[in-house]
Scaffold this motif. Structure first.
Motif, PDB file in Angstrom:
ATOM      1  N   PHE A 115       0.829  -1.204   0.000  1.00 39.01           N
ATOM      2  CA  PHE A 115       0.000   0.000   0.000  1.00 39.01           C
ATOM      3  C   PHE A 115       0.866   1.256   0.000  1.00 39.01           C
ATOM      4  CE2 PHE A 115      -3.071  -3.097   1.241  1.00 39.01           C
ATOM      5  CZ  PHE A 115      -4.317  -2.577   0.915  1.00 39.01           C
ATOM      6  N   LEU A 116       0.394   2.271  -0.727  1.00 34.50           N
ATOM      7  CA  LEU A 116       0.988   3.605  -0.721  1.00 34.50           C
ATOM      8  C   LEU A 116      -0.148   4.616  -0.732  1.00 34.50           C
ATOM      9  CD1 LEU A 116       3.545   5.401  -0.934  1.00 34.50           C
ATOM     10  CD2 LEU A 116       3.296   5.271  -3.427  1.00 34.50           C
ATOM     11  N   ASN A 117      -0.173   5.451   0.269  1.00 36.85           N
ATOM     12  CA  ASN A 117      -1.236   6.464   0.405  1.00 36.85           C
ATOM     13  C   ASN A 117      -2.625   5.830   0.378  1.00 36.85           C
ATOM     14  OD1 ASN A 117       0.746   8.512   0.453  1.00 36.85           O
ATOM     15  ND2 ASN A 117       0.750   8.631  -1.794  1.00 36.85           N
ATOM     16  N   GLY A 118      -2.738   4.654   1.013  1.00 38.84           N
ATOM     17  CA  GLY A 118      -4.036   4.014   1.151  1.00 38.84           C
ATOM     18  C   GLY A 118      -4.483   3.170  -0.012  1.00 38.84           C
ATOM     19  N   SER A 119      -3.674   3.069  -1.065  1.00 35.43           N
ATOM     20  CA  SER A 119      -4.048   2.277  -2.246  1.00 35.43           C
ATOM     21  C   SER A 119      -3.005   1.197  -2.516  1.00 35.43           C
ATOM     22  CB  SER A 119      -4.168   3.176  -3.486  1.00 35.43           C
ATOM     23  OG  SER A 119      -5.175   4.148  -3.311  1.00 35.43           O
ATOM     24  N   VAL A 120      -3.478   0.078  -3.087  1.00 35.62           N
ATOM     25  CA  VAL A 120      -2.552  -0.988  -3.458  1.00 35.62           C
ATOM     26  C   VAL A 120      -1.791  -0.572  -4.714  1.00 35.62           C
ATOM     27  CG1 VAL A 120      -2.320  -3.402  -4.118  1.00 35.62           C
ATOM     28  CG2 VAL A 120      -4.099  -2.727  -2.493  1.00 35.62           C
ATOM     29  N   VAL A 121      -0.460  -0.611  -4.643  1.00 33.97           N
ATOM     30  CA  VAL A 121       0.361  -0.244  -5.794  1.00 33.97           C
ATOM     31  C   VAL A 121       1.115  -1.432  -6.380  1.00 33.97           C
ATOM     32  CG1 VAL A 121       0.615   2.175  -5.129  1.00 33.97           C
ATOM     33  CG2 VAL A 121       2.236   0.462  -4.251  1.00 33.97           C
ATOM     34  N   ALA A 122       1.204  -2.525  -5.626  1.00 34.15           N
ATOM     35  CA  ALA A 122       1.936  -3.696  -6.110  1.00 34.15           C
ATOM     36  C   ALA A 122       1.592  -4.893  -5.235  1.00 34.15           C
ATOM     37  CB  ALA A 122       3.441  -3.446  -6.089  1.00 34.15           C
ATOM     38  N   LEU A 123       2.031  -6.040  -5.685  1.00 32.96           N
ATOM     39  CA  LEU A 123       1.899  -7.284  -4.917  1.00 32.96           C
ATOM     40  C   LEU A 123       3.264  -7.956  -4.856  1.00 32.96           C
ATOM     41  CD1 LEU A 123      -1.254  -8.584  -6.801  1.00 32.96           C
ATOM     42  CD2 LEU A 123      -1.274  -7.783  -4.438  1.00 32.96           C
ATOM     43  N   PHE A 124       3.618  -8.449  -3.690  1.00 27.12           N
ATOM     44  CA  PHE A 124       4.825  -9.259  -3.568  1.00 27.12           C
ATOM     45  C   PHE A 124       4.403 -10.704  -3.325  1.00 27.12           C
ATOM     46  CE2 PHE A 124       6.849  -5.220  -3.091  1.00 27.12           C
ATOM     47  CZ  PHE A 124       8.122  -5.421  -3.621  1.00 27.12           C
ATOM     48  N   ALA A 125       5.076 -11.620  -4.006  1.00 29.01           N
ATOM     49  CA  ALA A 125       4.789 -13.041  -3.848  1.00 29.01           C
ATOM     50  C   ALA A 125       6.078 -13.797  -3.581  1.00 29.01           C
ATOM     51  CB  ALA A 125       4.104 -13.590  -5.102  1.00 29.01           C
ATOM     52  N   SER A 126       5.962 -14.865  -2.829  1.00 24.90           N
ATOM     53  CA  SER A 126       7.122 -15.711  -2.537  1.00 24.90           C
ATOM     54  C   SER A 126       6.637 -17.140  -2.347  1.00 24.90           C
ATOM     55  CB  SER A 126       7.859 -15.218  -1.288  1.00 24.90           C
ATOM     56  OG  SER A 126       6.983 -15.132  -0.181  1.00 24.90           O
ATOM     57  N   THR A 127       7.533 -18.059  -2.588  1.00 25.03           N
ATOM     58  CA  THR A 127       7.226 -19.480  -2.463  1.00 25.03           C
ATOM     59  C   THR A 127       8.401 -20.186  -1.808  1.00 25.03           C
ATOM     60  OG1 THR A 127       5.900 -19.451  -4.493  1.00 25.03           O
ATOM     61  CG2 THR A 127       6.633 -21.590  -3.722  1.00 25.03           C
ATOM     62  N   SER A 128       8.113 -21.127  -0.946  1.00 33.53           N
ATOM     63  CA  SER A 128       9.179 -21.984  -0.422  1.00 33.53           C
ATOM     64  C   SER A 128       8.655 -23.397  -0.218  1.00 33.53           C
ATOM     65  CB  SER A 128       9.759 -21.438   0.887  1.00 33.53           C
ATOM     66  OG  SER A 128       8.804 -21.501   1.930  1.00 33.53           O
ATOM     67  N   HIS A 129       9.590 -24.320  -0.234  1.00 31.83           N
ATOM     68  CA  HIS A 129       9.281 -25.743  -0.045  1.00 31.83           C
ATOM     69  C   HIS A 129       9.435 -26.063   1.436  1.00 31.83           C
ATOM     70  CE1 HIS A 129       9.400 -30.071  -1.358  1.00 31.83           C
ATOM     71  NE2 HIS A 129       9.954 -30.168  -0.159  1.00 31.83           N
ATOM     72  N   VAL A 130       8.369 -26.568   2.061  1.00 33.89           N
ATOM     73  CA  VAL A 130       8.422 -26.909   3.484  1.00 33.89           C
ATOM     74  C   VAL A 130       8.703 -28.397   3.652  1.00 33.89           C
ATOM     75  CG1 VAL A 130       6.865 -25.021   4.081  1.00 33.89           C
ATOM     76  CG2 VAL A 130       5.937 -27.329   3.704  1.00 33.89           C
ATOM     77  N   VAL A 131       9.207 -28.758   4.818  1.00 31.62           N
ATOM     78  CA  VAL A 131       9.691 -30.121   5.036  1.00 31.62           C
ATOM     79  C   VAL A 131       8.566 -31.148   5.075  1.00 31.62           C
ATOM     80  CG1 VAL A 131       9.704 -29.913   7.555  1.00 31.62           C
ATOM     81  CG2 VAL A 131      11.237 -31.539   6.438  1.00 31.62           C
ATOM     82  N   ASP A 132       7.364 -30.749   5.502  1.00 33.17           N
ATOM     83  CA  ASP A 132       6.297 -31.740   5.653  1.00 33.17           C
ATOM     84  C   ASP A 132       4.938 -31.059   5.609  1.00 33.17           C
ATOM     85  OD1 ASP A 132       5.516 -34.561   6.279  1.00 33.17           O
ATOM     86  OD2 ASP A 132       4.627 -33.601   8.026  1.00 33.17           O
ATOM     87  N   VAL A 133       3.965 -31.732   4.990  1.00 33.86           N
ATOM     88  CA  VAL A 133       2.580 -31.246   5.011  1.00 33.86           C
ATOM     89  C   VAL A 133       1.633 -32.344   5.471  1.00 33.86           C
ATOM     90  CG1 VAL A 133       2.855 -29.403   3.294  1.00 33.86           C
ATOM     91  CG2 VAL A 133       2.378 -31.752   2.527  1.00 33.86           C
ATOM     92  N   GLY A 134       2.192 -33.343   6.181  1.00 35.88           N
ATOM     93  CA  GLY A 134       1.352 -34.435   6.671  1.00 35.88           C
ATOM     94  C   GLY A 134       1.146 -35.500   5.619  1.00 35.88           C
ATOM     95  N   GLY A 135       0.030 -36.217   5.720  1.00 35.82           N
ATOM     96  CA  GLY A 135      -0.279 -37.289   4.779  1.00 35.82           C
ATOM     97  C   GLY A 135       0.782 -38.376   4.796  1.00 35.82           C
ATOM     98  N   ARG A 136       1.088 -38.913   3.648  1.00 38.31           N
ATOM     99  CA  ARG A 136       2.097 -39.964   3.529  1.00 38.31           C
ATOM    100  C   ARG A 136       3.514 -39.433   3.725  1.00 38.31           C
ATOM    101  NH1 ARG A 136       1.276 -44.835   0.734  1.00 38.31           N
ATOM    102  NH2 ARG A 136      -0.884 -45.290   0.172  1.00 38.31           N
ATOM    103  N   GLY A 137       3.669 -38.122   3.682  1.00 39.51           N
ATOM    104  CA  GLY A 137       5.006 -37.552   3.674  1.00 39.51           C
ATOM    105  C   GLY A 137       5.464 -37.336   2.243  1.00 39.51           C
ATOM    106  N   PHE A 138       6.524 -36.564   2.088  1.00 45.84           N
ATOM    107  CA  PHE A 138       7.020 -36.195   0.765  1.00 45.84           C
ATOM    108  C   PHE A 138       7.500 -37.441   0.021  1.00 45.84           C
ATOM    109  CE2 PHE A 138      10.404 -33.574  -1.640  1.00 45.84           C
ATOM    110  CZ  PHE A 138       9.533 -33.361  -2.688  1.00 45.84           C
ATOM    111  N   GLY A 139       6.828 -37.753  -1.076  1.00 41.29           N
ATOM    112  CA  GLY A 139       7.189 -38.932  -1.850  1.00 41.29           C
ATOM    113  C   GLY A 139       6.164 -39.221  -2.917  1.00 41.29           C
ATOM    114  N   PRO A 140       6.439 -40.223  -3.761  1.00 39.24           N
ATOM    115  CA  PRO A 140       5.584 -40.493  -4.923  1.00 39.24           C
ATOM    116  C   PRO A 140       4.527 -41.560  -4.719  1.00 39.24           C
ATOM    117  CG  PRO A 140       7.588 -41.765  -5.123  1.00 39.24           C
ATOM    118  CD  PRO A 140       7.666 -41.041  -3.789  1.00 39.24           C
ATOM    119  N   ASP A 141       4.317 -42.025  -3.482  1.00 40.33           N
ATOM    120  CA  ASP A 141       3.472 -43.195  -3.274  1.00 40.33           C
ATOM    121  C   ASP A 141       1.978 -42.905  -3.183  1.00 40.33           C
ATOM    122  OD1 ASP A 141       5.478 -45.249  -3.210  1.00 40.33           O
ATOM    123  OD2 ASP A 141       6.131 -44.410  -1.307  1.00 40.33           O
TER     124      ASP A 141
END
Length: 577
Positions: A115-141
Motif C-alpha cells: 500500500f501507498l497512500n491508502g491504495s494498493v500499488v503492487a503485490l509481492f509473492a514468494s514461495t518456499s518448499h516446506v519439510v512436511d505437510v502431513g499425509g504420507r510424507g514427501f514422496g511419490p506413493d
C-alpha cells in the motif's frame, strides 16, 4: 530521440534495476529467516514483485525456475479470489493448492499487497518448499492428492495485520515438523514485508504514485526483446521425445516446438497419460520448466517477467502426465517436470545446428529420509530419535557447448547440495561418504558432468526409511553429436540389496544406504578430446584408466603420466577400423 526522452528512458531503466535489487533483498530475507533446510541451505524458493493486474515485473535471481515461473501464473488466481479493491493493509494471502500454486502441496505461496497512500500499488509473492505437510510424507506413493497432505485453499494468512491462528493451528496439527513449517510460513510473510517496505521507499525516492508506467515499460521491452531473439531462428516445427523411468511403468515425454513470428509454441501432445502414483505434473509446473528450457538458449539475457514469458506458450492435453487434473497425486511432480528443459533443448538442436548441451541427470536426487514409529515398515524403531528430513543432492549435467558438464550440480532447478554437516546436525544420520562417481560422465569431446556417491546410515543403529523420487535409473542421460550417454543411477544397501528408484523403502538396522547418482551425457567425438585433458581427468579421479583407454583411446600409466605415443597409436588403430 530527444534529450528529454533519452533521460526518461534512462530513468526507467534505473528504476527497473532498483526493482531487481528489491526482489533480491526479498529473497535473501526468506533465506535468512527460513526454518527448513530446503530453503535455507538449498535455495528452493522464489520471490517476485507484481503489478496490480498480476503481471510479474521482476524476480529474484535466487530461486528455482519451477517456483518462479509457476508463481508468475499463480498470482492471477489469488486476484480472482481476492480482487485488489477487497484487500486491506496488513492482509497476507496463502495457498499450497498444486493447481493454483507451484505444482505440489509442499510448496506454499504467499502474496502480500503493498500500500501507498491508502491504495494498493503492487503485490509481492514468494514461495518456499516446506519439510512436511502431513499425509504420507514427501514422496511419490500417493494415489490421490488427498493422501499427500493438508491442502490450504487461497485464503488469509493474516487479516489486517492479525495472523490467522486457526489456520496455523490446523497446519501444526497435521505435520510432523510443526515448528519448522510454521516458522517457514512466518518467513514467507516476512520476506514479502521486506519487499513492500523497500518498494515504498523506492517510489518515494523517485516521486512515483503508481507503478503503471514502469510496469508497461518493463513488460513491453521484455516482450519485444524476446520476439527479436526468436526472429533469429528458422521458422518451423521441431520435434523430440524422451523415454524415462516413470514409476509403475516407463513413460514418454513427447514435444513439438514451433517457431512463429509472434513467439514460440511448445505442445506436449503424445506424452504418456497420467500415472496412478504421485509423479503427475500440473500444467503450471509444466509451463514453468518448458518455458525455462527455451529461455536457456533463446533470450537468456532478457529479464524474466510477464513480458518475456508471454512469448513462449506451452500446452499439454488434459489427462496426460504433464497436465494432470485434480485429484491426481502430484507430490513428486519435479521428478518428471524437471526433465522438460532437456526435452525442449532436444527440439531446438536442429534449429540451432547442434548448439545445445547434452542431456543431464535433470531430476534432483533429493531423498526424504524418515525415522519413527510406523515409518520403517514392520521393524521396531524403539526409542531412537524420530526425524524427517529432506536433503537436496544432484547428479551431473550434460556436456555444454565448448565445455564439460558440471559435476554434482542441479540443472535445471539450480538448487544447492545440502551440506553434510547440516544433515548430521538436525537428524540422527551420519554420512560416511560423499564423493564424485568415477566414470559416470559420458565420454565425448566435452565430457558429461559426474554424478556423486553418498553413503548414509542411522547414527543410533536403528532402521530408517527413504522416500525415493529418482529417475535415470533405467534410461540414462543421452549424449549428443556422437557423445556417449551418462551412467544411470543406482540405489542400494551396503550388502548389495538393490532398491527401487521411486517409493518409500526401509533400510534395516545396521545397514547403510548408498546413492549412486547419474552422470551427464557427453558431447561430440570422444577421440577428439585432447590427450592431456583425458590424462588430467584420470589423475583427478574423474575417469578410470580403463575408461580412458576404452572410450577415449588414451593410455595413462600407473604413475598418472600420459603415454602419448601409445595413445596416438591406439587412436589411429581404432580410426582405421
Amino acid at each position: 530521440m530527444s534529450k528529454e526522452t533519452a533521460l526518461a528512458e534512462i530513468r526507467k531503466q534505473i528504476m527497473w534495476n532498483r526493482l531487481l535489487s528489491v526482489v533480491e533483498e526479498q529473497a535473501q530475507t526468506l533465506i535468512r529467516t527460513a526454518f527448513s533446510t530446503s530453503v535455507r541451505e538449498a535455495g528452493d524458493l522464489s520471490a517476485g514483485v507484481f503489478d496490480t493486474t498480476g503481471r510479474m515485473l521482476a524476480q529474484a535471481v535466487t530461486g528455482t525456475p519451477g517456483h518462479v515461473n509457476a508463481m508468475a501464473a499463480s498470482v492471477g488466481f489469488f486476484l480472482e479470489k481476492f480482487p485488489i479493491d477487497t484487500m486491506r493493509e496488513g492482509d497476507v494471502f496463502i495457498t499450497n493448492d498444486p493447481w493454483l500454486g507451484t505444482g505440489h502441496l509442499h510448496d506454499f505461496t504467499v502474496v502480500t499487497p503493498t500500500f501507498l497512500n491508502g491504495s494498493v500499488v503492487a503485490l509481492f509473492a514468494s514461495t518456499s518448499h516446506v519439510v512436511d505437510v502431513g499425509g504420507r510424507g514427501f514422496g511419490p506413493d500417493g494415489r490421490q492428492v488427498y493422501e499427500e497432505g493438508v491442502c490450504v485453499p487461497i485464503m488469509h494468512l493474516a487479516h489486517a495485520g492479525v495472523m490467522n491462528q486457526s489456520l496455523l493451528e490446523m497446519v501444526r496439527a497435521n505435520v510432523r515438523e510443526p515448528v519448522q513449517v510454521e516458522g517457514d510460513l512466518y518467513s514467507l510473510a516476512a520476506c514479502n514485508e521486506t519487499g513492500s517496505r523497500r518498494l515504498v521507499a523506492m517510489m518515494a525516492e523517485f516521486d512515483m504514485e503508481t507503478l503503471t508506467e514502469l510496469a508497461d515499460f518493463v513488460i513491453e521491452r521484455s516482450h519485444q526483446a524476446m520476439l527479436d531473439e526468436i526472429a533469429k531462428l528458422p521458422k518451423g516445427t521441431y520435434r523430440n521425445k524422451m523415454r524415462i523411468d516413470g514409476y509403475e511403468k516407463e513413460v514418454d515425454l513427447v514435444a513439438a516446438l514451433t517457431v512463429k513470428d509472434d513467439g514460440i509454441e511448445v505442445d506436449f501432445e503424445g506424452t504418456s497419460g497420467v500415472s496412478t502414483y504421485g509423479i503427475n505434473v500440473p500444467l503450471t509446473y509444466t509451463q514453468a520448466y518448458a518455458s525455462f528450457g527455451v529461455r536457456c538458449i533463446i533470450g537468456g539475457k532478457v529479464p524474466n517477467n510477464a513480458g518475456s514469458l508471454s512469448a513462449v506458450r506451452v500446452t499439454a492435453p488434459e489427462g496426460c502426465l504433464l497436465n494432470a487434473p485434480h485429484p491426481c497425486a502430484v507430490a513428486a511432480r519435479h521428478a518428471i517436470g524437471q526433465m522438460l528443459p532437456d526435452v525442449v533443448l532436444g527440439c531446438l538442436e536442429p534449429a540451432l545446428e547442434g548448439g545445445v548441451p547434452a542431456e543431464g541427470t535433470s531430476c534432483l536426487w533429493n531423498p526424504m529420509l524418515l525415522g519413527g514409529h510406523g515409518l520403517v515398515g514392520d521393524a521396531d524403531y524403539g526409542s531412537a530419535t524420530p526425524f524427517a528430513i529432506n536433503v537436496f543432492h544432484a547428479g551431473g549435467t550434460g556436456a555444454r557447448i565448448g565445455k564439460d558438464g558440471l559435476s554434482a550440480t542441479a540443472f535445471p532447478s539450480g538448487v544447492r547440495n545440502t551440506p553434510v554437516e547440516v544433515t548430521e546436525t538436525i537428524s540422527p544420520l551420519i554420512v560416511w561418504r560423499k564423493e564424485y562417481r568415477e566414470d559416470s560422465g559420458g565420454a565425448g569431446r566435452y565430457r558429461g558432468g559426474l554424478g556423486q556417491v553418498m553413503e548414509i546410515s542411522h547414527l543410533e543403529g536403528a532402521p530408517f526409511a527413504i522416500s525415493a523420487m529418482f529417475d535415470r535409473c533405467i534410461h540414462p542421460p543421452r549424449g549428443r553429436q556422437g557423445g556417449a550417454n551418462g551412467m544411470i543411477g543406482k540405489l542400494r544397501q551396503d550388502d548389495g540389496t538393490m532398491m527401487r528408484g521411486k517409493g518409500r523403502q526401509p533400510i534395516p538396522a545396521g545397514r547403510k544406504l548408498i546413492m549412486e547418482m547419474p552422470g551427464g551425457g557427453g558431447l561430440g567425438d570422444a577421440f577428439a578430446r585432447p590427450l592431456e585433458e583425458v590424462a588430467a581427468d584420470v589423475r583427478s579421479g574423474f575417469v578410470s584408466p580403463e575408461e580412458a583407454r576404452r572410450s577415449y583411446g588414451v593410455i595413462v600409466r600407473v604413475d598418472g603420466h600420459l603415454d602419448e605415443a601409445a595413445s596416438l597409436k591406439l587412436r589411429s588403430s581404432a580410426a582405421a577400423e
